[in-house]
Design a protein around this motif. Structure first.
Motif, PDB file in Angstrom:
ATOM      1  N   GLU A 296       1.193   7.719   6.440  1.00  0.00           N
ATOM      2  CA  GLU A 296       1.477   9.153   6.341  1.00  0.00           C
ATOM      3  C   GLU A 296       2.602   9.385   5.330  1.00  0.00           C
ATOM      4  O   GLU A 296       3.757   9.078   5.617  1.00  0.00           O
ATOM      5  CB  GLU A 296       1.903   9.708   7.695  1.00  0.00           C
TER       6      GLU A 296
ATOM      7  N   MET B 177       1.157   4.216  -2.858  1.00  0.00           N
ATOM      8  CA  MET B 177       0.971   5.638  -2.568  1.00  0.00           C
ATOM      9  C   MET B 177       2.127   6.467  -3.106  1.00  0.00           C
ATOM     10  O   MET B 177       1.931   7.548  -3.686  1.00  0.00           O
ATOM     11  CB  MET B 177       0.830   5.848  -1.057  1.00  0.00           C
TER      12      MET B 177
ATOM     13  N   ILE C 140       0.836  -1.202   0.000  1.00  0.00           N
ATOM     14  CA  ILE C 140       0.000   0.000   0.000  1.00  0.00           C
ATOM     15  C   ILE C 140       0.868   1.248   0.000  1.00  0.00           C
ATOM     16  O   ILE C 140       0.619   2.203  -0.747  1.00  0.00           O
ATOM     17  CB  ILE C 140      -0.948  -0.014   1.217  1.00  0.00           C
TER      18      ILE C 140
ATOM     19  N   LEU D 215      -2.251   3.572  10.046  1.00  0.00           N
ATOM     20  CA  LEU D 215      -2.206   4.932   9.514  1.00  0.00           C
ATOM     21  C   LEU D 215      -1.013   5.057   8.578  1.00  0.00           C
ATOM     22  O   LEU D 215       0.120   4.758   8.959  1.00  0.00           O
ATOM     23  CB  LEU D 215      -2.096   5.955  10.645  1.00  0.00           C
TER      24      LEU D 215
ATOM     25  N   GLN E   4       0.652  10.206  -3.891  1.00  0.00           N
ATOM     26  CA  GLN E   4      -0.400  10.567  -2.942  1.00  0.00           C
ATOM     27  C   GLN E   4       0.182  11.349  -1.772  1.00  0.00           C
ATOM     28  O   GLN E   4       1.187  10.957  -1.183  1.00  0.00           O
ATOM     29  CB  GLN E   4      -1.109   9.307  -2.429  1.00  0.00           C
TER      30      GLN E   4
ATOM     31  N   ASN F 265      -2.054  12.762   0.795  1.00  0.00           N
ATOM     32  CA  ASN F 265      -2.943  12.727   1.947  1.00  0.00           C
ATOM     33  C   ASN F 265      -2.690  11.481   2.797  1.00  0.00           C
ATOM     34  O   ASN F 265      -2.330  10.418   2.275  1.00  0.00           O
ATOM     35  CB  ASN F 265      -4.402  12.729   1.492  1.00  0.00           C
ATOM     36  N   THR F 266      -2.904  11.632   4.112  1.00  0.00           N
ATOM     37  CA  THR F 266      -2.818  10.472   4.994  1.00  0.00           C
ATOM     38  C   THR F 266      -3.949   9.500   4.667  1.00  0.00           C
ATOM     39  O   THR F 266      -4.972   9.870   4.093  1.00  0.00           O
ATOM     40  CB  THR F 266      -2.894  10.897   6.467  1.00  0.00           C
ATOM     41  N   HIS F 267      -3.749   8.257   5.082  1.00  0.00           N
ATOM     42  CA  HIS F 267      -4.689   7.203   4.688  1.00  0.00           C
ATOM     43  C   HIS F 267      -4.820   6.205   5.835  1.00  0.00           C
ATOM     44  O   HIS F 267      -3.823   5.782   6.419  1.00  0.00           O
ATOM     45  CB  HIS F 267      -4.167   6.516   3.426  1.00  0.00           C
ATOM     46  N   LEU F 268      -6.047   5.844   6.172  1.00  0.00           N
ATOM     47  CA  LEU F 268      -6.320   4.812   7.175  1.00  0.00           C
ATOM     48  C   LEU F 268      -6.745   3.530   6.483  1.00  0.00           C
ATOM     49  O   LEU F 268      -7.534   3.561   5.539  1.00  0.00           O
ATOM     50  CB  LEU F 268      -7.435   5.258   8.131  1.00  0.00           C
ATOM     51  N   GLU F 269      -6.240   2.416   6.969  1.00  0.00           N
ATOM     52  CA  GLU F 269      -6.601   1.116   6.405  1.00  0.00           C
ATOM     53  C   GLU F 269      -6.922   0.164   7.549  1.00  0.00           C
ATOM     54  O   GLU F 269      -6.146   0.034   8.500  1.00  0.00           O
ATOM     55  CB  GLU F 269      -5.459   0.568   5.555  1.00  0.00           C
TER      56      GLU F 269
END
Length: 279
Positions: free
Chosen positions: A97, A65, A61, A95, A70, A72-76
């Motif tokens: 970042e 990114m 992942i 998280l 990318q 922006n931060t991303h939660l999975e």
């Protein structure tokens, strides 16, 4: 360098983009610790969030990114069962970042008064700068961090080494060199932005000479001359530099993540420039 803190500091100092991954929630009977972190770059990883298939998926992942740029931060959220090849139940939330994303690779040709005012501004942005001139004595003693000084007897030769999608600024002390650089950049034609310092009169003269060399209207329209946002007034080197830096920011905010061939022409992104930089 196994510690994620040291790795993050090293990658940021070298201008290499990476993603910081943190376990922010751990539910169930899994052995992982909330708060564990790892750093993932395009080809390396540092520290661990517990190993196993979860860590492998996190690396996939994070690198996706990075490849997409990318920011922006991303939660999975991961269910730790059959989907991750584990027999125990539970849920882990990670998280992601992005850190140290480079917005623009910039080449500044010319170390004159405006160049010396402009480069420190660009160095303070999320950019990587190549500063090119044939006159070593024109460079200041202290080169800003993130800036690579290139002293070259043939500045035009440096164009071949620029990454595709670069931002190119031509402001040398010599009109003939400006014209040669302009022709080489328009021939390559894979930049995101190309600005040439000078007045409208200089643009008209250059367009005439470039048309004689076979360049068409579509290519010439990609040249920003005069350059700089007209809303930023003034004739001092620092005032001109601020207007150019503002135009760079406006361009990369509008086109970041797009391939240069798909990015909107600069004329569509910015108002027509009326600034005249006599040079």
């Amino acid at each position: 360098m196994n510690n994620w803190i040291s790795a993050l500091a090293h990658l940021q100092a070298s201008g290499e983009s990476c993603v910081l991954v943190t376990i922010i929630e751990e539910l169930g009977s899994t052995p992982r610790n909330a708060g564990s972190k790892m750093v993932i770059s395009a080809d390396r990883s540092f520290d661990t969030i517990g190993g196993g298939h979860l860590e492998y998926k996190a690396m996939q992942i994070a690198r996706d990114m990075l490849a997409r740029g990318q920011q922006n931060t991303h939660l999975e959220r991961f269910s730790l069962g059959a989907s991750l090849g584990q027999c125990c139940g539970g849920v882990t939330v990670l998280l992601f970042e992005p850190m140290g994303q480079v917005q623009a690779h910039i080449a500044v040709f010319g170390a004159g008064h405006v160049g010396r005012a402009l480069v420190p501004l660009l160095a303070s942005l999320p950019c990587r700068v190549r500063w090119i001139d044939s006159r070593e004595q024109e460079f200041p003693q202290q080169i800003p961090e993130g800036v690579r000084k290139i002293v070259s007897e043939e500045p035009v030769d440096e164009i071949a080494d620029l990454p595709a999608g670069s931002y190119c600024i031509v402001m040398t002390h010599n009109h003939a060199l400006d014209l040669a650089l302009t022709a080489a950049l328009l021939t390559r034609n894979d930049f995101t932005y190309f600005g040439l310092i000078g007045s409208r009169t200089k643009r008209v003269k250059f367009e005439h000479r470039l048309r004689e060399r076979g360049f068409d209207t579509a290519q010439l329209q990609r040249m920003r001359c005069p350059m700089g946002l007209t809303e930023v007034k003034g004739k001092l080197p620092v005032e001109i530099a601020i207007s150019i830096a503002a135009e760079i920011i406006a361009t990369y905010n509008a086109s970041f993540g797009q391939h240069a061939a798909r990015a909107e022409p600069i004329a569509k992104l910015l108002p027509a420039s009326r600034r005249s930089h006599a040079i």
